[in-house]
Scaffold this active site. Structure first.
Site, mmCIF file in Angstrom:
data_model
loop_
_atom_site.group_PDB
_atom_site.id
_atom_site.type_symbol
_atom_site.label_atom_id
_atom_site.label_comp_id
_atom_site.label_asym_id
_atom_site.label_seq_id
_atom_site.Cartn_x
_atom_site.Cartn_y
_atom_site.Cartn_z
ATOM 1 N N HIS A 1 1.015 -1.088 -0.016
ATOM 2 C CA HIS A 1 -0.170 -0.043 -0.044
ATOM 3 C C HIS A 1 0.907 1.223 -0.127
ATOM 4 O O HIS A 1 1.759 1.465 0.777
ATOM 5 C CB HIS A 1 -0.901 0.178 1.113
ATOM 6 C CG HIS A 1 -2.017 -1.128 1.141
ATOM 7 N ND1 HIS A 1 -2.442 -1.815 2.267
ATOM 8 C CD2 HIS A 1 -2.895 -1.398 -0.083
ATOM 9 C CE1 HIS A 1 -3.303 -2.472 1.921
ATOM 10 N NE2 HIS A 1 -3.644 -2.310 0.576
ATOM 11 N N ARG B 1 -3.552 4.671 -1.968
ATOM 12 C CA ARG B 1 -3.215 3.214 -1.451
ATOM 13 C C ARG B 1 -3.176 2.153 -2.381
ATOM 14 O O ARG B 1 -2.211 1.462 -2.188
ATOM 15 C CB ARG B 1 -4.481 3.187 -0.606
ATOM 16 C CG ARG B 1 -4.685 1.733 -0.081
ATOM 17 C CD ARG B 1 -5.928 1.399 0.861
ATOM 18 N NE ARG B 1 -6.242 0.153 1.015
ATOM 19 C CZ ARG B 1 -6.161 -0.405 2.190
ATOM 20 N NH1 ARG B 1 -5.404 -0.062 2.844
ATOM 21 N NH2 ARG B 1 -6.661 -1.491 2.322
ATOM 22 N N GLU C 1 1.761 4.123 2.832
ATOM 23 C CA GLU C 1 2.416 3.484 3.852
ATOM 24 C C GLU C 1 4.057 3.727 4.032
ATOM 25 O O GLU C 1 4.887 2.564 4.036
ATOM 26 C CB GLU C 1 1.976 2.138 4.425
ATOM 27 C CG GLU C 1 0.586 1.997 4.483
ATOM 28 C CD GLU C 1 -0.225 0.585 4.302
ATOM 29 O OE1 GLU C 1 0.567 -0.268 4.531
ATOM 30 O OE2 GLU C 1 -1.634 0.605 4.333
ATOM 31 N N GLU D 1 1.414 -4.280 11.010
ATOM 32 C CA GLU D 1 1.081 -2.903 10.756
ATOM 33 C C GLU D 1 2.081 -2.200 11.762
ATOM 34 O O GLU D 1 2.070 -2.314 12.917
ATOM 35 C CB GLU D 1 -0.513 -2.873 11.250
ATOM 36 C CG GLU D 1 -1.520 -3.372 10.573
ATOM 37 C CD GLU D 1 -1.825 -2.721 9.288
ATOM 38 O OE1 GLU D 1 -1.302 -1.488 9.110
ATOM 39 O OE2 GLU D 1 -2.553 -3.127 8.321
#
Lengths: 174, 420
Positions: free
Chosen positions: B180, B238, B183, B381
């Site tokens: 993504h 994204r 990020e 994450e």
């Protein structure tokens, strides 16, 4: 679950001051999400154990600084693409955090998780009284859908009177 | 001659400006001696402030001249009145200058000279990261090689770094970052991991013993089109950048495009949605490239896909509540990995299966890799939990990468010690 009313959550949380990691305060809260009508904000009742830090000095410094600006404050992209927030913009950033908390509360359901992603644009609105007023265009990140939602909000602030969102409206994506 | 004096008079009020706003570059091609002379005489008129990029030579040869804004109208009128044709080569010189400035600022961080002088504490462009990869390979040819596993929708090469001490098709660990594109801490961490492997591959016991038995594959920019888009146009992009037929919206969520519960709950069929699964599984070349690589390799034993933000360590499934057969083992590994991560800076992580910890998501990467038989499939994450979110300040890149590396080592060491 509460009959035909909705679903209530009892929470015990610890609040942490973003500006002072050691400054923690215990909190209990009750949140009731209403059944059916998703346009009503959840009911929230909370108790804070002890007191929040006194911020009068910093508030007054910020207040006086803005009042003494020659032209109305205008800024964009806070933080910038690299996460930077200039020291002068930090209070503007924090104010947006507080105000967006209200917008998020008003628009939350059991299936949403919002965060303030960025201030796209902020413009000070001239006022004849002693309040400061800012018109913000913010981006909210909604975790479940992963959407970035532009949202406009009018924010009133005064060191003694706190934060108020007087008007807000969700914006179309593009 | 009179005409020229008139022309000069028209321009007499020209204010000298520092910038090139509104300046145009005209191309004039004198077709005969008479026209040529007329153009040559223009050079004498100082008031016009003409800047000849290609000076008049002989008939048939183009004459290029930068014309300041105030001189444009009078000059064009003059040329037209004399039947001299011209074309506009550059509509606005300042636009080009601005573009170049931006380009220079971007590469003023300049393509790195060596991985020793590379700045790991800031975010880099795609070109800089690709240059870093080549440098790393050049500096460590016995350990690192670069593989092109495919091309993105916009024809960007998709690269994977291979870290190997030898052998043939050894059991391997796969790590990807940047699937993504918004990020950013993940791609930046990927760069740091690459360097870390090189720095530690001999002196760190754990890593050395991992590399004695296994290879490591690292894909740093898994979604290069998206990444380029976050730099040029929209920092919060994204998805991929593929065009969707029948829609004005662009892009597919590459973490909903895998063939595991594809199209089920937990992904959107709306092309405008951030979690759009795409027209069919593996429709995205960025995803297909990895699928093909994994299948062809056939010996990958651990697969770790890295995202931000939320501070979570997750294992499958996302598409269903049914627990994976190896749930207990994966949960124990996660507990250990998170403890290792925390030990460095106290960063708190939660862990569990995707569906119970974060939300239902179908067509996800590690659901597919797990179902392919890659038991040790995990998703991270990274930092933070929302204060900065995607816009994580660069000063947190290295601490984030350092602590995450400790967790990665736990997973890699477990894979090393539990061959299957």
């Amino acid at each position: 679950d509460i009959g035909d009313v909705g679903r209530k959550y009892h929470l015990e949380l610890v609040l942490e001051d973003v500006l002072d990691k050691d400054g923690t305060v215990n909190c209990t809260a009750e949140v009731l999400y209403h059944l059916g009508n998703k346009n009503t904000a959840p009911d929230v009742h909370f108790t804070i154990e002890g007191e929040l830090k006194n911020t009068d000095e910093a508030d007054n410094v910020f207040y006086n600084r803005i009042q003494s600006l020659e032209k109305e404050l205008v800024a964009e992209n806070i933080p910038d693409n690299h996460g930077n927030v200039s020291p002068e913009m930090e209070p503007i950033h924090l104010l947006a955090w507080a105000a967006s908390g209200y917008v998020i509360w008003q628009n939350s359901t059991e299936n949403t998780k919002f965060q303030l992603a960025q201030i796209k644009h902020v413009k000070q609105v001239k006022r004849s009284d002693e309040h400061l007023e800012f018109d913000y265009m913010i981006l909210l990140h909604e975790m479940v859908s992963q959407e970035i939602i532009p949202w406009q909000m009018r924010v009133l602030w005064h060191p003694q009177h706190g934060v108020q969102v007087t008007q807000d409206s969700r914006q179309p994506k593009h | 001659m009179r005409a020229l004096v008139l022309l000069a008079a028209l321009v007499a009020a020209a204010a000298g400006t520092e910038t090139f706003v509104g300046h145009q570059v005209l191309r004039i091609v004198p077709t005969n001696d008479e026209e040529l002379q007329m153009v040559q005489e223009l050079q004498e008129l100082e008031d016009l402030q003409l800047d000849f990029w290609l000076a008049p030579r002989s008939p048939g040869h183009p004459v290029d001249v930068r014309v300041p804004f105030p001189s444009l109208q009078p000059l064009k009128a003059h040329l037209e009145a004399n039947g001299i044709s011209y074309s506009i080569m550059i509509e606005d010189v300042q636009t080009l200058v601005d573009d170049e400035q931006m380009e220079m600022l971007r590469s003023h961080r300049r393509l790195p000279f060596s991985t020793a002088t590379f700045d790991y504490t800031s975010y880099h462009s795609l070109d800089e990261i690709y240059a870093f990869m080549d440098l790393l390979v050049a500096e460590n040819p016995n350990l690192v090689s670069k593989l092109e596993i495919g091309q993105s929708t916009e024809n960007r090469p998709i690269y994977v770094l291979k870290f190997s001490k030898g052998g043939t098709n050894r059991p391997a660990i796969w790590i990807d970052t940047g699937i993504h594109s918004r990020e950013w801490v993940t791609q930046a961490s990927g760069v740091w991991f690459a360097k870390k492997i090189v720095l530690d591959h001999e002196n760190d016991e754990g890593l050395a013993s991992i590399l004695d038995k296994m290879d490591i594959f690292l894909e740093i920019v898994t979604n290069p089109d998206g990444f380029a888009f976050t730099q040029a146009q929209n920092r919060l992009w994204r998805k991929t950048r593929s065009k969707q037929s029948g829609s004005r919206c662009v892009g597919v969520d590459p973490n909903r495009n895998w063939d595991a519960g594809f199209g089920g709950s937990g992904a959107s069929k709306n092309p405008c949605s951030e979690t759009y699964h795409g027209p069919y599984a593996n429709s995205e070349p960025e995803v297909k490239a990895i699928v093909d690589f994994v299948k062809n390799h056939g010996n990958i034993k651990a697969f770790i896909s890295i995202h931000s933000y939320s501070q979570l360590l997750l294992y499958p499934y996302g598409y269903t509540r049914t627990p994976v057969p190896h749930q207990k083992e994966l949960h124990e590994i996660s507990e250990k990995a998170v403890a290792a991560l925390s030990s460095l800076y106290g960063t708190k992580y939660k862990y569990g299966s995707i569906i119970t910890t974060i939300y239902q998501a179908s067509g996800g990467t590690i659901d597919w890799t797990y179902n392919e038989g890659i038991k040790y499939s995990f998703t991270f994450e990274l930092r933070d939990t929302g204060r900065y979110g995607f816009l994580l300040p660069a000063k947190f890149i290295v601490p984030t990468a350092e602590e995450t590396w400790l967790a990665l080592k736990v997973i890699m060491e477990h894979a090393r010690d539990h061959p299957y």
